[in-house]
Design a protein around this motif. Structure first.
Motif, short mmCIF file in Angstrom:
data_model
loop_
_atom_site.label_atom_id
_atom_site.label_comp_id
_atom_site.label_asym_id
_atom_site.label_seq_id
_atom_site.Cartn_x
_atom_site.Cartn_y
_atom_site.Cartn_z
N MET A 284 0.26 -1.27 -0.25
CA MET A 284 0.58 0.16 0.44
C MET A 284 1.19 1.39 0.17
N THR B 23 -3.57 5.44 -1.72
CA THR B 23 -3.55 3.80 -1.52
C THR B 23 -3.35 3.48 -0.07
N ASN C 127 -2.44 1.63 -6.39
CA ASN C 127 -1.11 1.50 -5.38
C ASN C 127 0.10 0.59 -7.61
N GLY D 265 -1.89 -4.57 -2.28
CA GLY D 265 -2.67 -3.15 -2.63
C GLY D 265 -3.59 -3.47 -3.97
N CYS E 198 -2.96 2.17 4.02
CA CYS E 198 -4.10 1.03 4.41
C CYS E 198 -4.93 1.75 5.99
N THR F 7 4.40 1.95 -4.05
CA THR F 7 4.90 1.45 -2.03
C THR F 7 6.27 1.78 -1.88
#
Lengths: 220, 220, 220, 220, 220, 220, 220, 220
Positions: E149, F189, E177, E173, F191, E183
């Motif tokens: 994520m 995105t 994402n 994700g 969490c 990430t």
């Protein structure tokens, strides 16, 4: 779930736009597609479904009214609009692999009442093929140019004619083609400024625009 | 800072590659450029500096050995390699705006000993200009095609000749051109598969490759 | 659909380019492929089909003329061009995973008449493997370097030789590799400026360019 | 505006992390920088400011405590940490143009108490330069490799040594380099899996990581 | 094809790097994998295969020497290196979905001789879980932080400890994402500058780097 | 040019939305800005201009009605709406460099009648700063979290509170930050699913949304 | 592997946030999902699982406590929170193809205790459908607008109401839609500044935010 | 450099396309622009120069033939084509900031002989402004819709009319707008399929296409 409301059919669109709502089948269930199709048909409007996969069509075949299914282009329609007298749309493609999009464009043009012709496989890697068709090109009122890879064909075609050219990028290619995104961006930044472009593989959209142009010619 | 060591000049490159280290001036200080240039010159090697801005050149003019500065292409060199007998490189461009890159390619080819010619402004939007030069195209042994925007020219040229074509995308364009990235990707995904491509605006790289090809011809 | 015209075969390409139209099989139906293949064969031209999947080949096997199918590289050809006397193409790869692209390049070079050799699995993570092959590298006239991931091999190879290097990025890698796009961009921005690059996994294109260079050597 | 509160200095960071808060000067006003610097200094903590432009430094010069300014790397610090006995960090670069980032890494390493050395301009285009330094490479405990363009150097270096390698992509390059993004992605997808990577031009981050590794060695 | 040479195994890597060539199984055929594995084993080197799918393993199970297969992380190894006395690697993850990558990192660390521990499912959305493990965090010598994520966990962890942190972005994700690219970029641009980052889902690479750090500690 | 019509002011927006048209000053000429401002003022509506550079404001200062200019956030307004009794908006930021966006959000909230407070410089690299403000966080009804770089702060904050969190990515950062695009995608995105996000540096948009939420609370 | 620890359930989240941990099922095994679900249920907390595919649900059906499964939106929950008295969330969608995301948002809103209604298929291509629902729009306290393709609907809706609008981009579309990324970016750069946006297809996130807003209204 | 050839003017374009070569001024020197302009004028062809900056125009003012300069749109032309009797082009814009592109489109339409009108500042954030102009919209034969940010206006307009709509994305916006790329992609993926799109800020291209459509109407 009870609060999920039914699909809404836009029955008034035909009076505003001259053409009815067209059913985009890609993300819809067969039931959703059928609901809209039957309502449009009940209102006596010609029905067209695009991106209708062969499997979905097989499921629907017996429930839909009479009509025609085009397997390559995944289009079904009930009946076409009357053919317009003036002008002609020519759908041109760079390579045989663009076949499906060419058919989509041609089917939609015919449905919307355009005199329509196609020339396939005249990509710029062998210029002779295109130059040999120059007369055909110059007879058309609007040209839809379908091409994948680097998308060079519309730039070349537009330099040879004096009518509107609508470019359709296709996802034919690999690697740096980025599923047609490179083709789309390249066509948009064409040195033959004056071309307009539609979405990747969107033969339908180009045909719709071309048909509206022919309609203007026929109203004038 | 005392632990920061001096620049290292690669004096052996000429014996391995046939050509000396070439100084890429873009991110270097004038002092760094001068250090390398003087060491190469002291070793009796021809010196070339690329991406040498006019301002940097003005600062260096009096300190460098005799040589030539090309303002459009921002190249300086001390003396060219002897001209090779066989073959010719043709540098072709789509538009006048590609001038700087054309000059960069042509200057580098000449420096490396190639017979070199240029044809500018023969983009595909007006195909007649290119087709009128077909003989010139077919006389060349290697063709460098410089184009911005959708980068269609190399695809078309490669379809007309039987020799290697090296494509140079340029950053000429705006919007969807993405500073030449679209041009680079489009050329790489050309339908005329067999073209090779260098970096955006990298006339130097294309000229280097073309010169190595001519060298092979002259060795054979 | 009646207005959908047949595929056009470019039978004149061989006279312009020295090589015939090559059939790109990826997006074509077996029928489309067969039509073109038979027309080329009927015109007495050597036939090559690229990106011909095993399944499509199985469907076509009995209908095509005599020929050879290479399963890893998905190429079929009827008969190769005569081998040229001078020069050699070396196809080099970084890792075993690049096998298919190496085979594609090697098959195409051989078909086009090049003396061809391969060295695989000499990526830069263990430099000894490459340095141990230095003599082989220096015997080649043109080197095709196939590499995935960060694509460092062409930069290193080009620093060791004095001949043209054509880089083929592959889609070998994951994550930040972006299906080979990172490799393509990295090779294009190589510090060994003078390398030229073709599309991701496009062993065919590199081989075509290499063969044209060998042809120049043999004509000279 | 009255509700806009003052900057908060993290005076406890030194007790948690062994090193104090370091001031990132890029987007801060000189007043904001000075506030933090003075509070850290008042708490008797060594002060470091990164990305402090020459102009900002000139404004602050008289107001800051005694210290050192490094113009290329735009770093100012008040006083370094004591030098650690064991281990050495080597900062290596591909080209002269990476000078600023090399200096940033080296200055930060020295400030954090590392024995530090640098080797510049040993890019892979002329492999001899790197191979000539093999002994120096093998004396280091941690190697920071700074490279722009295709970022091949870390892959090659990591294959030659048995210690951690931290790669710093730089924005040196143009076109397909995408301001260093290609370099970053290429390094991240290196075939020499085991390299770790920091942000583009982030000599500071690599030095911080390297210093923590040396600290571990000295604690063990 | 006869000119396609066999895979080359790098048997000398263990003497240079302290660890043998590790077989990256993703794009290789089982035969290619087996060839390398048997040669390494015959040379009495510990063998590790990464990205070895369950299906490929099943094909190879009877032909490989004795060893261990880890199904989640798709790793097989013959025997681990001896455990090092000093230091410990902690593998931390944000969520249960990162399990496979955590296992890959932990298996590789153990194979390379590291004392290894894991803490999973301590993502920043419920900070209490992480803060409750603060002592465990502070016992580690190196921390590998695995997160998908937005990748916030490494930034937070690095602020709590005084040891090197290696961040592993995962493809956990969806949507923005971008399969882990967001990430990766987010971790690379962390405000906790001093973190280093490896490729998406590359638990192996992080473990390799961590193990080299532990080796330094044990040599010191 | 005579067919270029005047700007249209949307005087009815205040009756539909409760707030008037707000003038986005970035791409407008001072004359265009002034025209709209005076028409809104003449209609007795509070006027706000965003992205009004200092230079443009200086040009307009004497021609605009009485009002307030905020230099950091480049906002001018004539007069605020009455303050609402219930609820409070808290604007939180990760670093001092986010100052301008924080001020933009705070000024807009105050103008729209919100009780507003700010806490700056509580980024996740030093978690103590944030945890020390937990009570302030829990007094707010809506929290706007402003952060650049990897944008981790909203994820952490949302895990600590039970009220809506609106995240504002900023362009603070460099390299892999991609001018804030990485921050935007990372926040999206998160969490901590349940955060909503606005455009990069768009303190205005977040404040508008927060104010509408407070208005709901005050109507209830 | 023995050092791989069990999943950690965050049982305290309900006391901090008012809602329990919600299980994101996409990348988890059924066993991992079940472990968390049973622990939450044992702690007497309402359980919700999102992105629970039909196949996974079938595996779990008999092991989970009593509850409800929504097949289109792939959500399972044990029991909803009590319905709040004040306010209503309206979930609006552009097209029938957005059905799944609409259901996800509506189910989550109902679970969290919101009075909830939906209006589907009112995209901007036929504006009459939306304008015909103006009263329904103006009765809502919060509006979630779900749209794919160019994502224009939130901009239009926000111009018609005076309450917060949360936009959910969907991956409905093709080509230039880039799997919803274009929709996400377009919504984020809306001319109706004041809209906030969640991740692509993230009906859950929008519903969570909307529910927190309704909770504020009910607490006020 | 002596081998650099002169610019080539395409004097035959007017006979093929009905309109002469138009000079794209952005990357050209004033001398290059002047050369082409004078040659076109000498051939008695109407001359148009686009992207001619004010500074370049000032340099050229005295050397060019009589003509008109439009400062906002940076266009100069010598004399327009005769006005066509039938049809009208309407240029519509979302916001005042799109002014320059609107003017570019309108000037080009007039030059090419179209009856032309403009309506500005009718973006979808305040739908009333657009709906109040419905009659004007329905009088047009072709509509050019100019919009930045999320580019929603063409989708809405196309739903209200029955004529071709050409969309021009502009670079008005910031952050997620990506200098107009988001706008371009959003328009291309419009739910009102049937719109065609030109490059970012390319009012010229849209006008050219619109004029060709009007020409068709006038020929019919």
């Amino acid at each position: 779930m009870d609060i999920m409301k039914m699909t809404q059919v836009d029955l008034e669109r035909i009076s505003i736009k001259g053409f009815p709502e067209i059913i985009y089948g890609l993300h819809k269930t067969t039931q959703q597609i059928l609901d809209v199709a039957l309502k449009l048909d009940a209102a006596n409007q010609p029905v067209m479904i695009t991106k209708l996969s062969f499997d979905k069509w097989k499921e629907l075949e017996d429930k839909l009214p009479n009509g025609f299914y085009f397997e390559s282009s995944q289009i079904w329609y009930s009946r076409p609009f009357p053919t317009m007298k003036n002008g002609k749309v020519l759908v041109l493609s760079a390579g045989t692999s663009d076949y499906k999009v060419v058919e989509e464009a041609a089917v939609v043009c015919q449905w919307m009442g355009c005199q329509t012709d196609t020339i396939q496989d005249v990509g710029v890697a062998g210029l002779g093929r295109l130059l040999g068709k120059l007369e055909n090109l110059r007879e058309a009122s609007v040209i839809i140019v379908v091409a994948g890879m680097e998308g060079a064909l519309p730039s070349v075609v537009f330099g040879l004619v004096s009518v509107p050219v609508i470019a359709v990028p296709t996802s034919v290619g690999y690697g740096a083609n980025l599923d047609g995104l490179t083709t789309l961006l390249a066509m948009t930044t064409s040195c033959s400024s004056g071309i307009s472009v539609v979405n990747i593989d969107n033969g339908f959209g180009a045909a719709y625009q071309a048909s509206l142009i022919l309609k203007l010619m026929n109203q004038a």
